[in-house]
Scaffold this active site. Structure first.
Site, PDB file in Angstrom:
ATOM      1  N   HIS A 545       0.279  12.899   4.528  1.00  0.00           N
ATOM      2  CA  HIS A 545      -0.607  14.118   4.882  1.00  0.00           C
ATOM      3  C   HIS A 545       0.180  15.190   4.720  1.00  0.00           C
ATOM      4  O   HIS A 545       0.524  16.184   5.506  1.00  0.00           O
ATOM      5  CB  HIS A 545      -1.213  13.886   6.157  1.00  0.00           C
ATOM      6  CG  HIS A 545      -2.483  12.993   6.592  1.00  0.00           C
ATOM      7  ND1 HIS A 545      -2.342  11.787   7.060  1.00  0.00           N
ATOM      8  CD2 HIS A 545      -3.425  12.911   5.927  1.00  0.00           C
ATOM      9  CE1 HIS A 545      -3.360  10.901   6.809  1.00  0.00           C
ATOM     10  NE2 HIS A 545      -4.089  11.627   5.977  1.00  0.00           N
ATOM     11  N   GLN A 766      -4.004  -3.081   2.405  1.00  0.00           N
ATOM     12  CA  GLN A 766      -4.646  -2.418   1.477  1.00  0.00           C
ATOM     13  C   GLN A 766      -5.975  -3.362   0.933  1.00  0.00           C
ATOM     14  O   GLN A 766      -6.997  -2.703   0.752  1.00  0.00           O
ATOM     15  CB  GLN A 766      -3.867  -2.488   0.121  1.00  0.00           C
ATOM     16  CG  GLN A 766      -2.526  -1.439   0.307  1.00  0.00           C
ATOM     17  CD  GLN A 766      -3.253   0.159   0.394  1.00  0.00           C
ATOM     18  OE1 GLN A 766      -3.870   0.638  -0.379  1.00  0.00           O
ATOM     19  NE2 GLN A 766      -2.919   0.788   1.369  1.00  0.00           N
TER      20      GLN A 766
END
Length: 817
Positions: A545, A766
């Site tokens: 982020h 994932q």
């Protein structure tokens, strides 16, 4: 503390009040790191002179501590490691040497060293930062000082932020000179290590206060109550929360004291003198209790009084029996009250009384009253549905009426679109991802008052210079951005070319392409200043982020805005709002999830009531940064109503990135837009174009399109080309690993246990993310915007992760052939 001559504190520290220590710690011989494994742990020669206990004075406290335990982690013996070995011997420290991260961690778990020195010069031997994080993940490392030995910089000085983020306290630029090593150890011992000893002792002393039989109260210099112990609560009848933060004068006083007694006490302690005497205190129930009181001023820096410590104990020997009697009375009173409460609750909330259709007419009364409630003048669609069901129940047979009751229960929840799922033991990755991303945290059960240290002043970057124009972008960077209109654009290349400042440069190009400056009537210089200050407030230390993620989301947003059906749906103001929202959507992200912030009791979680904490912060901070300085206020020249519309659209889009509303946004988009459009295509006819336009351009549906657009842009990593997909998967995994490490270190609930860096399967995580969040959303978005290239990438990436998982691999990539 008035009753004990000494309190023993674990971890080789003893606090003494009043007399010399009788503990004698015989010095141990220097330890090896790993028994039975001489290749990875080397025994060091014990010091030649006898080790003795040392004494450290902290104000009124005396700490007696063993010689320091030092762990040296060097893959190979060289002059630097020898320098520290010699320095440890000269300083009479107990020293261990480890050659591998595994042996270092094993040795630390056994000895819990005070000081760890890790060789950070040669990454080919082992990852020093990963080792530091592993040590920090151990609870007992909280008071350990960890030092990184780094290379002497060739040219430019490197930032220490990566070291700090990994958990190092200090760095040592390589210098094999023995006296330099010795001086470094002495500075560490008398600086950071001594401070950690004091903190460790402070924790233990507060534990002693909690267990003390005397009532203890600590106030600030202004006599505001800062602490009372359980004994104080028990004797005086108050709860801690009723006292903390109150001034002493706000607590009721007994009338049995002499009128001038308080004045006498205050005049004494304000001069820094201790006062001791008899004092009547007033309990919460109004009774007076005679106590022997001792009030001690605590002198701080510069001789100023910082706190007052008051120790009180009742004069009568029968105090304990009095207290136990009070406790029994209190408990019996509590039982009576709770039983009354249970009776009331049963009368009002008995499930059978509200759902069964008995013969006493109660069911009839309930349904008529419910109908009245739902027949208010202002009706929402859900209210109309509930009214219809209520009416249908009146004439329905019992099984149908009971079934409709259950329907009403479901309809009355606010989370109509969020799936209710049980735990799936076979897929912990799915459970953890959903729990970590779609909840606002478990409530903290311990007394841990960890506060996230994100309350830093948000800043203008110091390097702001006269803004350049788009034409002044360096050719190397301009070349990297040549294909930015392509979905396969490589944001990682731009990140490297711009020295981790891709948002400013990509923002300049994309905003120019969409004519944002012309729309906002702001100079290009103002836009560049705004992009710079927004980028400066992203945390470059976050692995995921950071401003590169913001640039990636901005790129995806621009790509989606260029699609024909999106252009048909949105107005220019919507496009500008979407580009701005993408730019600011994660500004000042701390690299931790909402659940973490709520569990940690962070200031942001408190400010936003544990609801959409980060997203609310991103939106609010973006407008604070933008409007507080004219040099970067891109909204300065637009009309007030237009600004309000634009602001509302930006806030709505940023808040839409919160994952708790994921299924609500996707389902509303499908039901309100995709299904009506699909029905039009099936029916055919000449009026299709006008009907489609009316569906696309209603204000409600434009909002849904913008929300879906930014959501897909925000988590589009699995739809990127494979190398980019793998890169982003590694970055987000590292951020989750770091969060899990910190949760363990701080004693917080571990939100996503599968994200343990030692055991996590990245392919499984994932696969779960794609299965649960990505596939349905991008199927819907592709049906709307026509994105076959994204769906092909998604298919390829899913097969890639599946292939790794089938080979039982946990890593990002397969091992080299």
């Amino acid at each position: 503390m008035g009753c004990a001559s000494s309190i023993h504190i674990s971890d080789r520290v003893v606090y003494q009040s009043g007399k010399e220590s009788e503990d004698s710690h015989s010095p141990q011989q220097t330890n090896t790191t790993q028994q039975g494994n001489p290749a990875s742990a080397l025994p060091l020669k014990p010091p030649s002179c006898k080790t003795t206990l040392t004494e450290v004075q902290f104000g009124p406290m005396k700490l007696f501590k063993d010689p320091l335990q030092v762990l040296l982690v060097f893959a190979k013996e060289d002059s630097q490691s020898n320098g520290f070995c010699w320095a440890c011997e000269k300083a009479n420290f107990r020293c261990s040497m480890a050659r591998t991260p595994e042996s270092a961690l094993e040795c630390f778990l056994e000895k819990h060293h005070d000081l760890v020195i890790i060789d950070h010069r040669h990454s080919r031997h082992f990852d020093a930062e990963a080792l530091c994080r592993s040590i920090r993940a151990v609870n007992s490392s909280e008071n350990t000082v960890i030092v990184a030995v780094v290379k002497r910089p060739d040219r430019e000085e490197a930032s220490v932020m990566p070291l700090i983020n990994a958990g190092f306290n200090r760095r040592y630029v390589e210098n094999a000179n023995m006296m330099a090593c010795y001086n470094e150890l002495l500075q560490l011992e008398h600086g950071e290590v001594r401070a950690q000893f004091k903190l460790r002792a402070g924790n233990a002393i507060f534990t002693a206060l909690e267990q003390s039989q005397e009532a203890i109260e600590i106030t600030s210099e202004d006599q505001v109550i800062q602490y009372v112990n359980p004994a104080y609560e028990s004797i005086m009848g108050y709860q801690r929360g009723e006292l903390i933060g109150k001034e002493i004068i706000e607590v009721p006083k007994s009338e049995k004291n002499k009128p001038d007694l308080l004045e006498t006490i205050n005049s004494c302690i304000r001069k820094g003198k201790e006062w001791q005497g008899i004092y009547y205190a007033k309990k919460k129930n109004g009774d007076s209790i005679q106590q022997n009181v001792k009030i001690t001023p605590v002198i701080g820096q510069g001789g100023k009084i910082r706190h007052y410590v008051s120790i009180n104990w009742p004069l009568h020997d029968n105090n304990k029996s009095d207290k136990s009697t009070e406790r029994v009375q209190a408990e019996s009173q509590t039982d009576i009250q709770s039983s009354k409460h249970k009776d009331r609750r049963k009368g009002s909330l008995d499930v059978r009384s509200t759902t069964s259709r008995g013969s006493d007419g109660s069911s009839q009364r309930r349904h008529s009253s419910m109908a009245r409630i739902h027949s208010m003048t202002i009706e929402a669609p859900i209210t109309k549905v509930i009214n219809i069901i209520n009416a249908a129940q009146e004439s329905s047979p019992m099984p149908v009426a009971e079934a409709l009751d259950r329907v009403l229960e479901i309809l009355r929840t606010t989370e109509l679109y969020s799936p209710q799922f049980g735990t799936n033991d076979e897929d912990p990755h799915m459970n953890d991802l959903v729990g970590g991303l779609m909840t606002d945290g478990l409530r903290r059960l311990s007394g841990n008052e960890y506060i996230l240290a994100s309350k830093q002043p948000h800043h203008m970057p110091s390097h702001l210079t006269t803004p350049l124009t788009l034409n002044d972008i360096p050719p190397r960077i301009a070349q990297t951005m040549e294909n930015e209109e392509s979905w396969d654009f490589d944001i990682v290349n731009l990140e490297a070319a711009t020295m981790k400042r891709p948002l400013t440069y990509l923002g300049m190009k994309i905003f120019s392409r969409f004519g944002v400056c012309e729309y906002l009537n702001c100079p290009e210089a103002t836009l560049r200043s705004w992009l710079q200050v927004i980028e400066a407030n992203y945390h470059s230390s976050n692995s995921y982020h950071n401003s590169s993620h913001a640039a990636d989301v901005l790129h995806a947003t621009a790509y989606f805005l260029s699609k024909e059906r999106v252009k048909q749906s949105l107005d220019p103001i919507d496009e500008v709002a979407a580009l701005i929202a993408a730019t600011v959507h994660d500004v000042d992200h701390p690299g931790r999830t909402n659940s973490f912030l709520c569990n940690a009791g962070s200031e942001l979680a408190i400010l936003y009531n544990d609801t959409a904490v980060l997203e609310s912060h991103h939106a609010a901070l973006a407008f604070q940064i933008t409007t507080r300085d004219d040099k970067c206020n891109i909204f300065k020249n637009i009309e007030r109503n237009e600004y309000r519309t634009l602001r509302q659209a930006i806030i709505d889009m940023v808040l839409a990135t919160e994952m708790t509303k994921h299924f609500e946004h996707v389902n509303k988009f499908v039901n309100s837009i995709n299904k009506p459009l699909a029905a039009l295509e099936e029916n055919g006819g000449s009026s299709d174009e006008d009907s489609a336009k009316s569906i696309l351009t209603t204000p409600e549906n434009r909002i849904l399109v913008k929300r879906m657009l930014i959501k897909c842009a925000d988590i589009s990593n699995p739809c990127r080309p494979q190398e980019l997909c793998i890169e982003w998967a590694g970055r987000i995994s590292e951020e989750y690993f770091a969060q899990t490490d910190e949760e363990k270190r701080q004693g917080l609930p571990v939100v996503m246990p599968v994200f343990d860096r030692n055991t996590c399967s990245i392919p499984k995580s994932q696969i779960s993310f794609i299965d649960y969040f990505i596939t349905d959303m991008f199927d819907a978005w592709d049906a709307f915007a026509d994105l076959p290239n994204l769906m092909q990438h998604l298919d390829n990436n899913f097969k890639y992760w599946k292939g790794l998982d089938e080979r039982k691999l946990h890593s990002l990539r397969p091992p080299p052939e």
